[in-house]
Design a protein around this motif. Sequence first.
Motif, PDB file in Angstrom:
ATOM      1  N   HIS A 123       2.096   9.963  -2.451  1.00 55.59           N
ATOM      2  CA  HIS A 123       2.543   8.563  -2.513  1.00 55.59           C
ATOM      3  C   HIS A 123       1.486   7.579  -3.017  1.00 55.59           C
ATOM      4  N   HIS A 161      -6.134   4.265  -0.189  1.00 50.39           N
ATOM      5  CA  HIS A 161      -6.136   3.948   1.246  1.00 50.39           C
ATOM      6  C   HIS A 161      -6.120   5.176   2.151  1.00 50.39           C
ATOM      7  N   HIS A 162      -5.962   6.389   1.560  1.00 57.07           N
ATOM      8  CA  HIS A 162      -6.055   7.611   2.377  1.00 57.07           C
ATOM      9  C   HIS A 162      -7.341   8.396   2.103  1.00 57.07           C
ATOM     10  N   LYS A 186       5.908   5.519  -1.552  1.00 58.40           N
ATOM     11  CA  LYS A 186       6.786   6.351  -0.725  1.00 58.40           C
ATOM     12  C   LYS A 186       8.214   6.346  -1.255  1.00 58.40           C
ATOM     13  N   HIS A 197       0.805  -1.230   0.000  1.00 57.11           N
ATOM     14  CA  HIS A 197       0.000   0.000   0.000  1.00 57.11           C
ATOM     15  C   HIS A 197       0.838   1.281   0.000  1.00 57.11           C
ATOM     16  N   ASP A 198       2.027   1.233   0.585  1.00 55.12           N
ATOM     17  CA  ASP A 198       2.843   2.449   0.673  1.00 55.12           C
ATOM     18  C   ASP A 198       4.031   2.440  -0.273  1.00 55.12           C
ATOM     19  N   ASP A 212      -4.108   0.695   8.546  1.00 55.70           N
ATOM     20  CA  ASP A 212      -3.000   1.652   8.456  1.00 55.70           C
ATOM     21  C   ASP A 212      -3.026   2.624   9.642  1.00 55.70           C
TER      22      ASP A 212
HETATM   23 FE   LIG Z   1      -0.023   5.432   3.011  1.00 51.81          FE
END
Ligand SMILES: [Fe+2]
Length: 393
Positions: free
Chosen positions: A272, A296-297, A247, A243-244, A325
Amino acid sequence: MRPPKETKIEGAEQLLEHFSQRLMQSYEETYSLFRILRLLACAPDPMQQIRLVCSNVQQVLPFGWVAAVFRADAHVVPALRGRVVLTGEVANESSFEQALHRACDSLRGNEWTKVLVAGQHELATMTGSEVVCDPITFDDNVVGLLVAGSKQTENGEIASPEMQFLDAVAEFIGTFHENAARFFEQRAMSIGTIEALTAAIDAKDPYTRGHSERVAALSKQIALAYGIDEAEAERIRTAGIVHDVGKIGVPERVLCKPGKLDDEEFALIKMHPEIGHRILKGVLLLEHTLPGVLHHHERFDGRGYPHRLVGERIPLQARIIGIADTFDAMSSSRSYRPAMPREKVLAEIERCAGSQFDPSVVEAFKRIDLGEYDRLMSRQAAASESSQVRAAA
Ligand SMILES: [Fe+2]
């Protein structure tokens, strides 16, 4: 004496009727084989696909039951290893399944009997019928067995076209198994690479080490508690791992900055999800993770990013990962604050149901066993401690 003309015509009509029925049956069989082939060409959920194949066979051939059984050894793809698919009715299903395993395990190369008869083979004896049996092979190994029996006709004997049909289906399943094996191998390699990549990103900042692995595990637990099936929950776990990944495109000075971020830095961090989406868009085997990576944000009330989606317009995968998260972020220490106590974290998640989070996903989250999360956290802490000791030695 010559037979009357009418009798001859009646005989010819019967013959014609017989041929047309046979032609119709052949057409149905060919069409079913084509349908089965198409079924097996879809993205694999192997158990579901084999189940559909068996029920398709049963629709076109007059068998009382059709079964596929797979060995429990390493040649078989994990999703099918030691599994049985049975459509139709048999008496005492569990002893029948055990007999299927025995029949499959005893099969060696070319040494097999195509039609099993009662009194000579337990499958036929148990069902009181002739049973047709075809091995499913992969890389010259027998990985499973396709069997059908209890033919619903007067004499119950199995005819040659039915055997040919089942031969073809067993061949298809063998090819399907081979493709599935390659698919899972490639997926494991891709996931392994991405896992290594995300672990490296998490490790850039000592405060986020192990974050993706914990989010992945939590996401899967929430998905199962929500009622999602195992295969889809596993896909959500993979999405949690990656998911990240975006970054990697955020400058390290921002990612690892101790203390609060200014507006410009926060704008960089907020990129990201889209960066991650761009990275993974080209990875066919991880296509199913894209909704979680990109969204996801997002927030349930529409105040999130990057697309300000509202409510159920946010993909379920992303709504689940969003809670995992946030839970992990609050439960672990950051450079600018210590970890929050568990009761406070839970109260905060509850308070944000309906604003930041989907209330139905919060309900699923409340049902999971957080002991698993705590054990993972301890294992990660112990592993990190021992690697620091090794580095210092
Ligand atoms: Fe994230």
